[in-house]
Design an enzyme around this catalytic site. Structure first.
Site, PDB file in Angstrom:
ATOM      1  N   CYS A  76      -5.305  -2.512   2.934  1.00 24.81           N
ATOM      2  CA  CYS A  76      -5.212  -2.368   4.384  1.00 24.81           C
ATOM      3  C   CYS A  76      -6.380  -3.059   5.086  1.00 24.81           C
ATOM      4  CB  CYS A  76      -5.112  -0.881   4.750  1.00 24.81           C
ATOM      5  SG  CYS A  76      -4.676  -0.566   6.475  1.00 24.81           S
ATOM      6  N   LYS A 113      -9.723   2.222  -2.864  1.00 28.30           N
ATOM      7  CA  LYS A 113     -10.115   1.634  -1.585  1.00 28.30           C
ATOM      8  C   LYS A 113     -11.573   1.973  -1.275  1.00 28.30           C
ATOM      9  CE  LYS A 113      -8.518   1.315   3.231  1.00 28.30           C
ATOM     10  NZ  LYS A 113      -7.585   1.875   4.222  1.00 28.30           N
ATOM     11  N   GLU A 147       0.834  -1.206   0.000  1.00 28.98           N
ATOM     12  CA  GLU A 147       0.000   0.000   0.000  1.00 28.98           C
ATOM     13  C   GLU A 147       0.869   1.256   0.000  1.00 28.98           C
ATOM     14  OE1 GLU A 147      -3.326   2.122   2.952  1.00 28.98           O
ATOM     15  OE2 GLU A 147      -2.094   0.438   3.649  1.00 28.98           O
TER      16      GLU A 147
END
Length: 524
Positions: A394, A343, A285
Site C-alpha cells: 500500500c 508491512k 494486498e
C-alpha cells in the site's frame, strides 16, 4: 483626535492587505495541489509557490510569515488529500468526524510550510537579495529531507510528484532523489517572486535566467536519458508475470456472506489459459478473505501454486501470538511458504492508533480500529525468478527511504501490493500509482503493482508505464518483465539521500552564521 483618527484610517488598509495576502497564499496552495493526479495541471507548480515567497518575504512579523506558510500548506494538503474525507464517508464515519480527520491531517502537514514561511522571512532580512531564491530552495530541501526521517508523514508533499507527467524532469530522481526537482521548482518560483517586486537591479532577472537554464538543462539531460532507453521488444526470455486485479468491493471484503464470491472471482482469473510458462503470480494486498493460517485459506493458495507450477506473492493478514501484521507471503511453486514480509509503515488511524490510551476515551470510534504491528526496516528480499525482489504494501511506496534501502541491498524489482478499494474512484489510487513511478526512476528498478481495484501496472526503470489495468476493472494482467540494465541500481540508491543531507548541513551553517551575527550585535 486628528492623530488617532489618522492612525485608525491607516490601520484599515493595512489589515485589508494582510487579509488579501492570507487569502492569496491559501488559494495558491489549492492551485499547487491541482498539479497532482487526477487533475494533473503540472504547470501550476512553476507559478503557485511564488505567491508564498512574495507575501512571506515582507511579512510584518515572523508569526505572520508562519501563518502565510501554514495557509499555503493547508490549502495544498487539504485539497490534494480530500479523498481521505470521501474515504471516511464511504466507511460510514460520521460527517463531523470525517471533516475533523481531514482538517487535522492537513493542519499537521501544513506545519512544515508554516516553519518554511517563517524561514523565508528571516532569510530575506539577513541575506543579499540575489541569494534568496537559492537559499529558499535549499531550505525546503533540508526541511523535507529532515522531516522524512522523524515525522509520520503521508509523503504527498514531496514536490517532485507535481511533475509526474514530465518524464524528462523526473529522471533527476536517479541522481538527486526526490529533492532535486523540488529544488528547481522552488528556485524558479523564488526568482519569479523577486522579479515581481520590480527591483531596479538586474539580479532578479539574472536569477530567473539562471534558474530557467538549469531547468532546460535538466529537461535536455532527461530527454537524452529517455532517448537511450532500450524499447523492450516481446521476448520469450522475458519473465512472464501474472498480476491479479479481482476488483473486490472493499466494503464486502470482510463480510463472510461474500467469501464464496471472492474466492470465485480470484479462481476465475487464475483459471484463464496461459500462453507461456508463468514465472510469478501476484495477488493484491489482503487478498485472502480471512487469516493466512486458516486451513481453508492456506490450502487454497497452496493448491493454486502447485496447479500453476509457479511461485506466488500473496497479500494477507497474519498473526504471530498476539501480534497482527499486514503481510505478503511468498509461496513456492511446490506450495510451501518460502518467505514472509510484514508491512513496515503502518497507516495512522487505519492500521494503528497513535496515542490510543489518551484518545480512545474521548473518541469512541477509535475502539473499532485495529492495532497492527510494523515489520522491521531490513527484511529479507525475495530471491525470485525475476531477480532479487523487495515488497512494499500500500502506501509504503510513498516513502523514498524504503525503496532506497531495498535497492541498496540489491533489489532490482519492487513489488507493490495494494488495496485501493477503500478510496473508490477518487484521486487516491491515481496518486498512489504516481508514487510508484518516482520510486522506479529513483532506484532504476522495475515496479510491478498488484491493486485489488486498480490501478495495477508494470513500470520500467525510467518511469514508463509499460502495461496497466484501469481502476474498477476485474482482470488478470499477463505481462513480460524485461531485464533491467541497471545492475548496480542508481547513483541515488548507491549513495543515499546525499542531496538532502547536504542541504541540511548547509542550512545548519546558515543558521549558525545568523545566530553568530545576532550574538555579535547583542554584545555591542
Amino acid at each position: 483626535m486628528p492623530l488617532r483618527f489618522r492612525q485608525e484610517v491607516q490601520e484599515v488598509p493595512r489589515n485589508r492587505v494582510a487579509g488579501i495576502k492570507r487569502l492569496a497564499c491559501f488559494a495558491a496552495g489549492i492551485a499547487f495541489s491541482l498539479c497532482l493526479p487526477k487533475i494533473g495541471f503540472s504547470y501550476l507548480a512553476w507559478f503557485a509557490p511564488a505567491a508564498l515567497f512574495y507575501c512571506a518575504r515582507d511579512a510584518s512579523s515572523r508569526r505572520e510569515a508562519a501563518l502565510l506558510g501554514f495557509l499555503f500548506g493547508f490549502g495544498f494538503a487539504g485539497r490534494s488529500l480530500f479523498w481521505i474525507f470521501h474515504t471516511c464517508r464511504f466507511a460510514g464515519v460520521p460527517l463531523p468526524v470525517s471533516g475533523i480527520a481531514l482538517t487535522a491531517l492537513a493542519g499537521f502537514l501544513a506545519l512544515n510550510w508554516a516553519l518554511y514561511g517563517a524561514a523565508v522571512r528571516e532569510s530575506a532580512r539577513r541575506l543579499p537579495a540575489g541569494a534568496l531564491p537559492w537559499v529558499w530552495a535549499l531550505l525546503w530541501v533540508a526541511l523535507a529531507s529532515a522531516s522524512a526521517r522523524w515525522t509520520p508523514r503521508v509523503g504527498f508533499d514531496l514536490l517532485a510528484y507535481t511533475q509526474y507527467r514530465w518524464l524528462p524532469l523526473l529522471q533527476l530522481g536517479a541522481v538527486f532523489g526526490p529533492h532535486g526537482l523540488a529544488f528547481l521548482i522552488l528556485v524558479w518560483n523564488g526568482a519569479l517572486a523577486e522579479l515581481a517586486r520590480k527591483s531596479p537591479s538586474r539580479t532578479p532577472r539574472n536569477n530567473l535566467s539562471a534558474a530557467g537554464l538549469m531547468i532546460l538543462a535538466a529537461a535536455a539531460w532527461g530527454t537524452s536519458v529517455l532517448a537511450a532507453r532500450p524499447v523492450p521488444a516481446p521476448s520469450p526470455d522475458a519473465a512472464a508475470v501474472e498480476i491479479l486485479q479481482p476488483n473486490i468491493d472493499q466494503y464486502r471484503k470482510w463480510d463472510g456472506r461474500f467469501e464464496g464470491d471472492i474466492r470465485a472471482s480470484i479462481d476465475a482469473l487464475l483459471a484463464r489459459p496461459r500462453s507461456a510458462k508463468t514465472a510469478l503470480v501476484l495477488w493484491p494486498e489482503s487478498a485472502l478473505p480471512g487469516w493466512l493460517d486458516e486451513p481453508g485459506n492456506f490450502s487454497w493458495i497452496e493448491g493454486w501454486a502447485k496447479r500453476i507450477g509457479a511461485p506466488m506473492i500473496v497479500g494477507t493478514i497474519t498473526r504471530s501470538g498476539e501480534r497482527l501484521h499486514n503481510s505478503a507471503v511468498w509461496i513456492g511453486a511446490d506450495g510451501v511458504p518460502a518467505g514472509l514480509y510484514h508491512k513496515r509503515e503502518l497507516v495512522p488511524f487505519g492500521e494503528f492508533v497513535p496515542m490510543r490510551r489518551w484518545l480512545e476515551p474521548w473518541i469512541g470510534i477509535l475502539a473499532q480500529m485495529g492495532e497492527f504491528t510494523a515489520g522491521g526496516a531490513r527484511q529479507a528480499l525475495f530471491d525470485l525468478p525475476i531477480g532479487k525482489t523487495a515488497v512494499t504494501i500500500c502506501y509504503e511506496a510513498v516513502f523514498p527511504k524504503y525503496g532506497r534501502l531495498d535497492a541498496a541491498r540489491g533489489a532490482r524489482v519492487f513489488v507493490n501490493l495494494t488495496n485501493d478499494g477503500w478510496y473508490k474512484n477518487t484521486d487516491g489510487p491515481y496518486q498512489h500509482l504516481t508514487t510508484n513511478i518516482l520510486r522506479a526512476v529513483e532506484n532504476r528498478a522495475t515496479v510491478i503493482r498488484a491493486a485489488n481495484t486498480g490501478i495495477s501496472a508494470v513500470i520500467d526503470p525510467w518511469g514508463v508505464v509499460l502495461e496497466s489495468v484501469p481502476i474498477g476493472e476485474r482482470a488478470r494482467l499477463d505481462a513480460r518483465i524485461p531485464v533491467s540494465p541497471f545492475t548496480e541500481g542508481s547513483f541515488y540508491s548507491r549513495h543515499g539521500d546525499w542531496f538532502g543531507v547536504a542541504a541540511i548541513l548547509a542550512s545548519l551553517l546558515l543558521a549558525a552564521a545568523a545566530l553568530g551575527e545576532r550574538m555579535k550585535r547583542a554584545r555591542r
